[in-house]
Write a protein that holds these residues in place. Sequence first.
Motif, PDB file in Angstrom:
ATOM      1  N   MET A   1     -10.596 -10.576 -43.214  1.00  0.00           N
ATOM      2  CA  MET A   1     -10.453 -10.962 -44.445  1.00  0.00           C
ATOM      3  C   MET A   1     -11.295 -12.363 -44.856  1.00  0.00           C
ATOM      4  SD  MET A   1      -6.568  -9.948 -45.620  1.00  0.00           S
ATOM      5  CE  MET A   1      -5.812  -8.858 -44.618  1.00  0.00           C
ATOM      6  N   LYS A   2     -12.678 -12.172 -44.766  1.00  0.00           N
ATOM      7  CA  LYS A   2     -13.536 -13.427 -44.996  1.00  0.00           C
ATOM      8  C   LYS A   2     -13.321 -14.158 -46.179  1.00  0.00           C
ATOM      9  CE  LYS A   2     -16.912 -11.920 -41.595  1.00  0.00           C
ATOM     10  NZ  LYS A   2     -18.358 -11.534 -41.380  1.00  0.00           N
ATOM     11  N   ILE A   3     -12.716 -13.392 -47.156  1.00  0.00           N
ATOM     12  CA  ILE A   3     -12.560 -13.952 -48.517  1.00  0.00           C
ATOM     13  C   ILE A   3     -11.649 -15.041 -48.663  1.00  0.00           C
ATOM     14  CG2 ILE A   3     -10.712 -12.391 -49.454  1.00  0.00           C
ATOM     15  CD1 ILE A   3     -12.348 -12.188 -52.026  1.00  0.00           C
ATOM     16  N   PHE A   4     -10.842 -15.086 -47.734  1.00  0.00           N
ATOM     17  CA  PHE A   4      -9.777 -16.429 -47.692  1.00  0.00           C
ATOM     18  C   PHE A   4      -9.990 -17.455 -46.568  1.00  0.00           C
ATOM     19  CE2 PHE A   4      -7.273 -12.380 -48.983  1.00  0.00           C
ATOM     20  CZ  PHE A   4      -6.805 -12.870 -50.071  1.00  0.00           C
ATOM     21  N   LYS A   5     -11.207 -17.110 -45.717  1.00  0.00           N
ATOM     22  CA  LYS A   5     -11.485 -17.830 -44.842  1.00  0.00           C
ATOM     23  C   LYS A   5     -12.044 -19.358 -45.272  1.00  0.00           C
ATOM     24  CE  LYS A   5     -14.608 -18.609 -40.956  1.00  0.00           C
ATOM     25  NZ  LYS A   5     -13.668 -19.019 -39.734  1.00  0.00           N
ATOM     26  N   ASP A   6     -11.409 -20.538 -44.884  1.00  0.00           N
ATOM     27  CA  ASP A   6     -11.622 -21.808 -45.271  1.00  0.00           C
ATOM     28  C   ASP A   6     -11.709 -22.085 -46.737  1.00  0.00           C
ATOM     29  OD1 ASP A   6     -12.693 -22.522 -42.727  1.00  0.00           O
ATOM     30  OD2 ASP A   6     -14.678 -21.621 -43.069  1.00  0.00           O
ATOM     31  N   LYS A   7     -10.387 -21.241 -47.419  1.00  0.00           N
ATOM     32  CA  LYS A   7     -10.225 -21.553 -48.467  1.00  0.00           C
ATOM     33  C   LYS A   7      -8.869 -22.364 -48.851  1.00  0.00           C
ATOM     34  CE  LYS A   7     -13.121 -19.121 -51.087  1.00  0.00           C
ATOM     35  NZ  LYS A   7     -13.969 -19.577 -52.138  1.00  0.00           N
ATOM     36  N   VAL A   8      -8.744 -22.846 -50.022  1.00  0.00           N
ATOM     37  CA  VAL A   8      -7.631 -23.749 -50.318  1.00  0.00           C
ATOM     38  C   VAL A   8      -6.725 -23.144 -51.382  1.00  0.00           C
ATOM     39  CG1 VAL A   8      -6.688 -26.049 -51.426  1.00  0.00           C
ATOM     40  CG2 VAL A   8      -8.778 -26.072 -49.883  1.00  0.00           C
ATOM     41  N   ILE A   9      -5.429 -22.811 -50.952  1.00  0.00           N
ATOM     42  CA  ILE A   9      -4.741 -21.964 -51.785  1.00  0.00           C
ATOM     43  C   ILE A   9      -3.533 -22.377 -52.273  1.00  0.00           C
ATOM     44  CG2 ILE A   9      -3.637 -19.521 -51.723  1.00  0.00           C
ATOM     45  CD1 ILE A   9      -5.717 -19.049 -49.622  1.00  0.00           C
ATOM     46  N   LEU A  10      -3.075 -22.311 -53.410  1.00  0.00           N
ATOM     47  CA  LEU A  10      -1.603 -22.557 -53.796  1.00  0.00           C
ATOM     48  C   LEU A  10      -1.014 -21.482 -54.115  1.00  0.00           C
ATOM     49  CD1 LEU A  10      -0.922 -25.740 -56.139  1.00  0.00           C
ATOM     50  CD2 LEU A  10       0.231 -23.504 -56.486  1.00  0.00           C
ATOM     51  N   ILE A  11       0.342 -21.316 -53.646  1.00  0.00           N
ATOM     52  CA  ILE A  11       1.344 -20.546 -53.843  1.00  0.00           C
ATOM     53  C   ILE A  11       2.757 -20.843 -54.526  1.00  0.00           C
ATOM     54  CG2 ILE A  11       2.590 -18.355 -52.907  1.00  0.00           C
ATOM     55  CD1 ILE A  11       0.618 -18.352 -50.640  1.00  0.00           C
ATOM     56  N   THR A  12       3.059 -20.490 -55.661  1.00  0.00           N
ATOM     57  CA  THR A  12       4.343 -20.718 -56.013  1.00  0.00           C
ATOM     58  C   THR A  12       5.272 -19.888 -55.743  1.00  0.00           C
ATOM     59  OG1 THR A  12       4.058 -19.401 -58.055  1.00  0.00           O
ATOM     60  CG2 THR A  12       3.228 -21.532 -58.227  1.00  0.00           C
ATOM     61  N   GLY A  13       6.495 -20.393 -55.527  1.00  0.00           N
ATOM     62  CA  GLY A  13       7.896 -19.539 -54.839  1.00  0.00           C
ATOM     63  C   GLY A  13       7.696 -19.197 -53.661  1.00  0.00           C
ATOM     64  N   ALA A  14       7.017 -20.376 -52.683  1.00  0.00           N
ATOM     65  CA  ALA A  14       6.730 -20.005 -51.338  1.00  0.00           C
ATOM     66  C   ALA A  14       7.690 -19.934 -50.513  1.00  0.00           C
ATOM     67  CB  ALA A  14       5.652 -20.959 -50.988  1.00  0.00           C
ATOM     68  N   LYS A  24       2.564 -17.033 -44.728  1.00  0.00           N
ATOM     69  CA  LYS A  24       2.476 -16.506 -43.091  1.00  0.00           C
ATOM     70  C   LYS A  24       1.204 -15.756 -43.087  1.00  0.00           C
ATOM     71  CE  LYS A  24       6.264 -14.882 -41.384  1.00  0.00           C
ATOM     72  NZ  LYS A  24       7.429 -14.124 -41.247  1.00  0.00           N
ATOM     73  N   ALA A  25       0.947 -14.890 -43.855  1.00  0.00           N
ATOM     74  CA  ALA A  25      -0.321 -13.957 -43.726  1.00  0.00           C
ATOM     75  C   ALA A  25      -1.659 -14.864 -43.873  1.00  0.00           C
ATOM     76  CB  ALA A  25      -0.144 -12.955 -44.543  1.00  0.00           C
ATOM     77  N   LEU A  26      -1.673 -15.654 -44.670  1.00  0.00           N
ATOM     78  CA  LEU A  26      -2.832 -16.355 -45.130  1.00  0.00           C
ATOM     79  C   LEU A  26      -3.038 -17.362 -43.981  1.00  0.00           C
ATOM     80  CD1 LEU A  26      -2.138 -17.222 -48.778  1.00  0.00           C
ATOM     81  CD2 LEU A  26      -4.211 -16.057 -47.767  1.00  0.00           C
ATOM     82  N   LEU A  27      -2.182 -17.884 -43.183  1.00  0.00           N
ATOM     83  CA  LEU A  27      -2.162 -18.787 -41.870  1.00  0.00           C
ATOM     84  C   LEU A  27      -2.868 -17.789 -40.941  1.00  0.00           C
ATOM     85  CD1 LEU A  27       1.185 -20.757 -42.191  1.00  0.00           C
ATOM     86  CD2 LEU A  27      -1.294 -21.535 -42.938  1.00  0.00           C
ATOM     87  N   ASP A  28      -2.837 -16.790 -40.921  1.00  0.00           N
ATOM     88  CA  ASP A  28      -3.165 -15.835 -39.809  1.00  0.00           C
ATOM     89  C   ASP A  28      -4.878 -15.317 -40.047  1.00  0.00           C
ATOM     90  OD1 ASP A  28      -1.030 -15.737 -38.167  1.00  0.00           O
ATOM     91  OD2 ASP A  28      -0.337 -13.844 -39.189  1.00  0.00           O
ATOM     92  N   HIS A  29      -5.156 -15.912 -41.172  1.00  0.00           N
ATOM     93  CA  HIS A  29      -6.669 -15.536 -41.619  1.00  0.00           C
ATOM     94  C   HIS A  29      -7.392 -16.629 -42.125  1.00  0.00           C
ATOM     95  CE1 HIS A  29      -4.436 -11.703 -42.301  1.00  0.00           C
ATOM     96  NE2 HIS A  29      -5.723 -11.081 -41.534  1.00  0.00           N
ATOM     97  N   ILE A 128      -7.263 -16.059 -59.521  1.00  0.00           N
ATOM     98  CA  ILE A 128      -5.817 -15.932 -59.856  1.00  0.00           C
ATOM     99  C   ILE A 128      -5.243 -14.746 -59.240  1.00  0.00           C
ATOM    100  CG2 ILE A 128      -4.225 -15.874 -61.410  1.00  0.00           C
ATOM    101  CD1 ILE A 128      -6.164 -17.817 -63.025  1.00  0.00           C
ATOM    102  N   ILE A 129      -4.233 -14.883 -58.571  1.00  0.00           N
ATOM    103  CA  ILE A 129      -3.408 -13.527 -58.048  1.00  0.00           C
ATOM    104  C   ILE A 129      -1.977 -13.671 -58.645  1.00  0.00           C
ATOM    105  CG2 ILE A 129      -2.621 -12.114 -56.285  1.00  0.00           C
ATOM    106  CD1 ILE A 129      -4.891 -13.481 -54.623  1.00  0.00           C
ATOM    107  N   LYS A 203      -5.394  -7.589 -48.304  1.00  0.00           N
ATOM    108  CA  LYS A 203      -6.379  -6.564 -48.042  1.00  0.00           C
ATOM    109  C   LYS A 203      -6.961  -6.083 -49.278  1.00  0.00           C
ATOM    110  CE  LYS A 203      -5.142  -5.053 -43.086  1.00  0.00           C
ATOM    111  NZ  LYS A 203      -4.783  -3.958 -42.507  1.00  0.00           N
ATOM    112  N   SER A 204      -6.126  -5.794 -50.224  1.00  0.00           N
ATOM    113  CA  SER A 204      -6.601  -5.262 -51.330  1.00  0.00           C
ATOM    114  C   SER A 204      -7.409  -6.125 -52.258  1.00  0.00           C
ATOM    115  CB  SER A 204      -5.461  -4.520 -52.294  1.00  0.00           C
ATOM    116  OG  SER A 204      -6.035  -3.873 -53.266  1.00  0.00           O
ATOM    117  N   VAL A 205      -7.258  -7.362 -52.400  1.00  0.00           N
ATOM    118  CA  VAL A 205      -7.795  -8.585 -53.101  1.00  0.00           C
ATOM    119  C   VAL A 205      -9.075  -8.563 -52.251  1.00  0.00           C
ATOM    120  CG1 VAL A 205      -7.920 -10.955 -53.237  1.00  0.00           C
ATOM    121  CG2 VAL A 205      -5.694  -9.761 -53.709  1.00  0.00           C
ATOM    122  N   ASP A 206      -9.254  -8.607 -51.033  1.00  0.00           N
ATOM    123  CA  ASP A 206     -10.402  -8.783 -50.178  1.00  0.00           C
ATOM    124  C   ASP A 206     -11.325  -7.729 -50.393  1.00  0.00           C
ATOM    125  OD1 ASP A 206     -11.879 -10.099 -48.059  1.00  0.00           O
ATOM    126  OD2 ASP A 206     -11.504  -8.359 -46.785  1.00  0.00           O
TER     127      ASP A 206
END
Length: 246
Positions: A1-14, A24-29, A128-129, A203-206
């Motif tokens: 999932m290269k789309i998330f590699k080296d990205k800065v992401i904010l998640i609400t309700g984490a 957890k999934a993002l940290l693996d990518h 935005i997701i 995966k679907s976003v990717d």
Amino acid sequence: MKIFKDKVILITGANRGIGRALVKALLDHDVKKVYATCRDLNTLPSFDDNRVIALSLDITDDGQIKTIAAVAGDTEILINNAGILNTGNILDGDLLGMDNDMKVNYFGTIKMMRAFASILKKNRPAKIINIVSIAAYSPLPSIAGYAASKAALYSATQSVRIELAKDGIDVHAVNPGAIDTDMNKGSDWDMPDPDSVAIKILKSVDEGNLDIIPDEMGQGMYNAWREDPSKLSKIFSDLYYAENIG
């Protein structure tokens, strides 16, 4: 999932459910940084990763949103996951609960998108997701206020997708069915775990999908609705009366 590699992401309700699973999934990518937000940081799990920045945030609080936007100005992907669910039907349900559903699920998410739109434009390519719900298509009467707030959020997500398309910002709507989270605690439905759902969402976003239904239950309900909206209404009707008879 290269789309998330080296990205800065904010998640609400984490702190729980799909939000926690997404962290957890993002940290693996190979993400660069994750701003993990929730109302009470005491409920946020230890992700044991220095890429996670824990921030206290109530998405109904304008002041807190402004503060978070200032702190997290390098955000490239905003995941609006925070939400609440109050039970009750339209005729007899607690109006305060319905009001809270709308304040958090709808207006709170809109406030987040407004606060971060200029940030995302500056940090393109950006996304935005929005975590919505399959209930956006046809409500279960026992959670009518929640369903109405999610239907409103789904509509707003479609609107902002058009608004931000000119800026090259993708807006994704995720409409899960029932997932085995604290929100559905006590249900006897056969539900997938949030970790597997989080991976399917990413995966679907990717893959570039803008409208995402990451589980079999949700897919079945969506397919029924797509064939004939009355079919999904019948599914929810049967569930509602089975609950009340039982």
